[in-house]
Structures are given as structure tokens and as C-alpha cells.
Design a protein around this motif. Sequence first.
Motif, PDB file in Angstrom:
ATOM      1  N   THR A  28       1.269  -1.244  -0.071  1.00 61.66           N
ATOM      2  CA  THR A  28       0.026  -0.125   0.261  1.00 61.66           C
ATOM      3  C   THR A  28       0.806   1.496   0.165  1.00 61.66           C
ATOM      4  O   THR A  28       0.368   2.172  -0.819  1.00 61.66           O
ATOM      5  CB  THR A  28      -0.753   0.123   1.035  1.00 61.66           C
ATOM      6  N   LEU A  29       2.265   1.058   0.602  1.00 65.13           N
ATOM      7  CA  LEU A  29       3.087   2.276   0.912  1.00 65.13           C
ATOM      8  C   LEU A  29       3.442   2.610  -0.248  1.00 65.13           C
ATOM      9  O   LEU A  29       3.511   3.863  -1.018  1.00 65.13           O
ATOM     10  CB  LEU A  29       3.761   1.863   2.226  1.00 65.13           C
ATOM     11  N   ALA A  30       3.540   1.470  -1.419  1.00 65.32           N
ATOM     12  CA  ALA A  30       5.012   1.774  -2.273  1.00 65.32           C
ATOM     13  C   ALA A  30       4.187   2.269  -3.518  1.00 65.32           C
ATOM     14  O   ALA A  30       4.004   2.543  -3.751  1.00 65.32           O
ATOM     15  CB  ALA A  30       5.448   0.291  -3.027  1.00 65.32           C
ATOM     16  N   VAL A  31       2.596   1.664  -3.280  1.00 66.48           N
ATOM     17  CA  VAL A  31       1.284   2.214  -4.456  1.00 66.48           C
ATOM     18  C   VAL A  31       1.120   3.493  -4.233  1.00 66.48           C
ATOM     19  O   VAL A  31       0.487   3.937  -5.235  1.00 66.48           O
ATOM     20  CB  VAL A  31       0.669   1.094  -4.555  1.00 66.48           C
ATOM     21  N   HIS A  32       0.445   3.728  -2.620  1.00 70.07           N
ATOM     22  CA  HIS A  32       0.463   5.323  -2.622  1.00 70.07           C
ATOM     23  C   HIS A  32       1.027   6.603  -3.112  1.00 70.07           C
ATOM     24  O   HIS A  32       0.969   7.617  -3.579  1.00 70.07           O
ATOM     25  CB  HIS A  32       0.157   5.417  -1.274  1.00 70.07           C
ATOM     26  N   GLN A  33       2.632   5.923  -2.664  1.00 70.38           N
ATOM     27  CA  GLN A  33       3.564   6.841  -2.604  1.00 70.38           C
ATOM     28  C   GLN A  33       3.785   7.576  -4.703  1.00 70.38           C
ATOM     29  O   GLN A  33       3.693   8.228  -4.879  1.00 70.38           O
ATOM     30  CB  GLN A  33       5.176   5.826  -2.503  1.00 70.38           C
ATOM     31  N   TRP A  34       3.738   5.904  -5.214  1.00 68.36           N
ATOM     32  CA  TRP A  34       3.234   6.184  -6.970  1.00 68.36           C
ATOM     33  C   TRP A  34       2.328   7.022  -6.994  1.00 68.36           C
ATOM     34  O   TRP A  34       2.196   7.997  -8.126  1.00 68.36           O
ATOM     35  CB  TRP A  34       3.413   4.822  -7.762  1.00 68.36           C
ATOM     36  N   ALA A  35       1.011   6.518  -6.713  1.00 71.61           N
ATOM     37  CA  ALA A  35      -0.479   7.122  -6.696  1.00 71.61           C
ATOM     38  C   ALA A  35      -0.267   8.262  -6.512  1.00 71.61           C
ATOM     39  O   ALA A  35      -0.571   9.524  -7.544  1.00 71.61           O
ATOM     40  CB  ALA A  35      -1.116   6.610  -6.401  1.00 71.61           C
ATOM     41  N   VAL A  36       0.437   9.224  -5.746  1.00 70.85           N
ATOM     42  CA  VAL A  36       0.648  10.074  -5.722  1.00 70.85           C
ATOM     43  C   VAL A  36       1.760  11.221  -6.749  1.00 70.85           C
ATOM     44  O   VAL A  36       0.669  12.586  -6.942  1.00 70.85           O
ATOM     45  CB  VAL A  36       1.761  10.719  -3.775  1.00 70.85           C
TER      46      VAL A  36
END
Lengths: 277, 267
Positions: free
Chosen positions: B117-125
Motif C-alpha cells: 500500500t505504501l509503495a503504490v500510494h507513493q506512486w499514485a501521489v
Amino acid sequence: MRNAAPQRLMFRALFLGPAVLLTAAPLVTGMAYALHGGGRNGLADLYALAALPLFRSSVLFSLCIALVTSVIASLSGAFLAYLFCEKIQGRLILAKVLVMLPYLAAASLAANAFGDSGLAAHLVKVFYPGLRTLGIRYHPLGLGVIITCLYKQIPFVFLTMAVVFFDIRKQFQETARTLGVGSWDMFWRVFLPLGRRPFAGVAILLFQFTLFSYEGFAFLGPSAPKGLGELLVLLYYSADAESKSLALTLCGIEFVFSLISAAALALVMLYGRKKEQ
Amino acid sequence: MEERKNNNIPRTLAGITVMVLGVLPFVSLLLWTVISRWSLSDPFPRSFTLSGWRYIVRSGDIPALFRVTGYAIAVALVSCALSLVSARTLAESRSRIAPFFEALFFFPALVPVLCMTLAVHQWAVWYVPSLMRLPMFSLYLFFSFPYAFRVIYSAYRGGIQASRETAAVLGANSWQTLFRVELPLIAPHVTIAFAFAFAVAYGQYIIEAFFLTGKHTVFSIRMAAFLESSNRTTAAVYTVFYIALGVCVVLLPAAAKRITADRGGLS
């Protein structure tokens, strides 16, 4: 007729495509971003992370909790499955609900029941009137975390192993019983060795889940040392960019670790299938 | 006599485990929904209240709970549909790379939710800040899909494949096989797959905490806030609502099946 094979291949690709996209796209994105973000400064971030006193204690704490809970949950869940595997056949809905319930709000249930004024403390006080606090929540050894994890994991092991043990019971129980083997012995010497591969797979899964879990550590764990998941969130949401970079490094480490776990699980499964064949 | 005693010890231990981990938390939870004060020095609750119930009704969080439930049902349905299609295709194929797909589809269950979640969140941001709901939904699917797939695929690897082959030999076409042989046989597995996928999506806290901060308020985050602030009574009421609705959804397919079967029996 000659075109049938490519057509079938095309259909299969079409049907498998969405699921492949669903699993591979976030996986590749997440992994690439975590490994790239974490490795942006080479090994410097890794050294900086390792130098954090909180990191070292968190690794040790999380490893201990993961090991203890996965061993206890696997063994007790498997033992319950051995005892009740016959009884849940035909009552799968009830068993399903029992497994689902702890998943829905494990931390809240555990905090309520085993917290300082929870029912568990009042029941213990009946037997030990001198008790001042149960002290499970925020216990330095992570008792609250262990209980939350067990609460979540035992039903999962139970349902997984019950299916395996039901087949074993059909084949071997009568033989073992005529040889005069008791309940304990039958579990240790017949059921567990015969179901060792699914058991190993479940134990690996539980270890992996607990090592990087968040809720139990955050709501019931001590303020120091922290769980690895909790540390990750703490680093990610800190104001300075350096901590964010360290969070991504930790995230990369977790990804690598999950790859190793996946490889171990795949080996267990492949070995089992080869044996079956 | 000795043997019976040996058999009773494990059963007693198992009973204690079931009572402590299965029954006690629910009894404690239900009691705390109406207790306002019960310190360890008091043998019985000192005062009772309905403030938690009043709060949840007035706070407007019940619609949020239904929203979360609807979202989890949608995730579970999509997971089941995808699992059906992919499990059927994989079971049909005798290809050497089938185990690769099998492993790929199960791999998300091994990835820690938090780090993914953290990695995808960082990407999505960085890349899709205005479309945060899309990566969020795909993350929900990502974690629910393996459980649904596992259950349905195991059904296809078992007896269903043989029934399909029999139907094909008897001259049924692909659609007839699907609707008249496969789906009736696979229905119990689909309900289990739905329940698993739903429970995984419904119980997610991390994804919501990362993606829906700010203007959105999500039920489990509210529940966690009461838990952290040690507002035990309100936290208990929120948890009761949360679990009750979850259980209703898990039992819904089984109840629907029973009603349909009863009607069929009467006609």
C-alpha cells in the motif's frame, strides 16, 4: 482445424489477461517503486536504517512475536482441526463464520476483552483477588500483540487444516485406533507428519503476515520497541525527507523478504505435488 | 479408563481455547456496549449507559458503514468473477506455464499489505493524484483476489473438471456445460470464495488509512480512533455494528440458497 490452437491460445490470453493485469501491475509498480525509492541512495540508506536503534530493536521484537505466534497458532489451530475436523463437515457455513469473525475487528475485540478492565481481567481477579492489572495491553513483551495475532490466526489454521485432516482421518484413524494409539499420539505421530506440507505452508504464511502486520502492534503493542509495520508508517509520515527515504528502504526489504517467503512456499507446494505424482 | 482420561485432556484444552478466544471476546464486547464504568476493583459493573448507541445513531456514521460494506461487496464480486474466469481457463489448459500463473495469482496473499500500500500510494501521489480511487480499488482487488481464486481453482482441480469432460462427451456445448453443469456444482465454492474475498476487503484498515485521509471518513478509522482514545463503550458499539453487518453479508449467500431451495421444494 489448423487454426484451433492459436485461437484457443488467444482466448486463454483474453480470459487470463484481466487477472494477470490485476496481480502483476500493482506488484511490479509497488516493487519497482519500493526498490527504486529505497535504493536511490545506494546502500547509504540501508546503513542509515541499520544504524537506527529503534530499527534493530523492532526487527528483533517483530521476529520474536512472529515466531512465537506462528508456532503457537499453527500447532493449536492444527490440533483443534484434528479434534473437530469431522464435526465441521456439513457445517461449513458455521465454520466459515467462526473464521471470518476474528478477521473483521481482531484488534478491537482483543483490546476490549483482554484490556485492563476487560472481561478476562475480571475473570482472572475472581481466582487471584490481589490482581491490580492484567497488563496485556502495551505489555513490553508484546502479550497484547500475541493475543491479537493468535485470535486472528488460529481460526485460519483450523479451517485450512480441517480439510486436510478430514481426508487423513478417513484413511488412517481406524488403523491407528486398533493399534491402541491415543489422541495426543495420533495427532503427533500420524496426522501432523501426514499433513506436514500444508502445515508448513500455513506456518510460513502466518510468520510472514505477523512480521509486517500493523494493527496489533499499533493498538496493543508497547511504545518501544515497535513492530516493523508500525515503524514503517512512523518513518513514512515523518516530516523530513530522509525518514521517508528510509521508509522506502524498509519497504524494499519487506518486499525482498516476501519474495523469499513466496519461494519457500512454492518449494513446499512443488515438493508436495511431485510426491503426489 | 486410562485411555478415556487421555482423550479428555486434549478435548478440555481445546474447549478452554475455544472459550477464551472464541466466546469471551464477544461476551466482553456485548457487555461493554452498555457499561460505562467497571474498574478492576469492582466485582460488578458500577454504571450502565446507552451513550455509545446514541452516539453512533447521531454521528451519521451508519451510512459510512453501509458504504464500506457496499464497497467490500463490490470488491468481492469482482474478485469472484475474475477468479471464475481465470480458474476455468487455467484448469482447462494443460500448458507447462499454468503453475506459473497459479503462483502469480496467489502471490499477492504473501505480500505485506502495508508495504504494498505504501509503495503504490507513493506512486499514485506522484503520477495519478487526481485518480486516487483507481489504485485504491485495484489494491483492494489485489488482496482479495488470491483468496477467491484459491477456493474456486481448487474446485476446478477437483471433481468439476471430470464432470465437464463427461458433459462434453455427452455432447453438451461449452455454454450448456457452463450453465447446467459447472455453475450449479461450483456454487458452494463461489459462496465461500465470496465470503473470503469480502472478509479480506471489509477488514482492511491500512488501505483506507493511506488513501482516504482528509475529506473522507471511513468507519474502521473512526472505530480505531475510539480504540486508541480508550473510549471503550463507543468502541464496543462501533465494533458490534461492524461485525454484525459483516456477518450478515457473509451469511447472505447461504441464506439466499436455502430460501431458493425451500421454494424449489414447495413447487
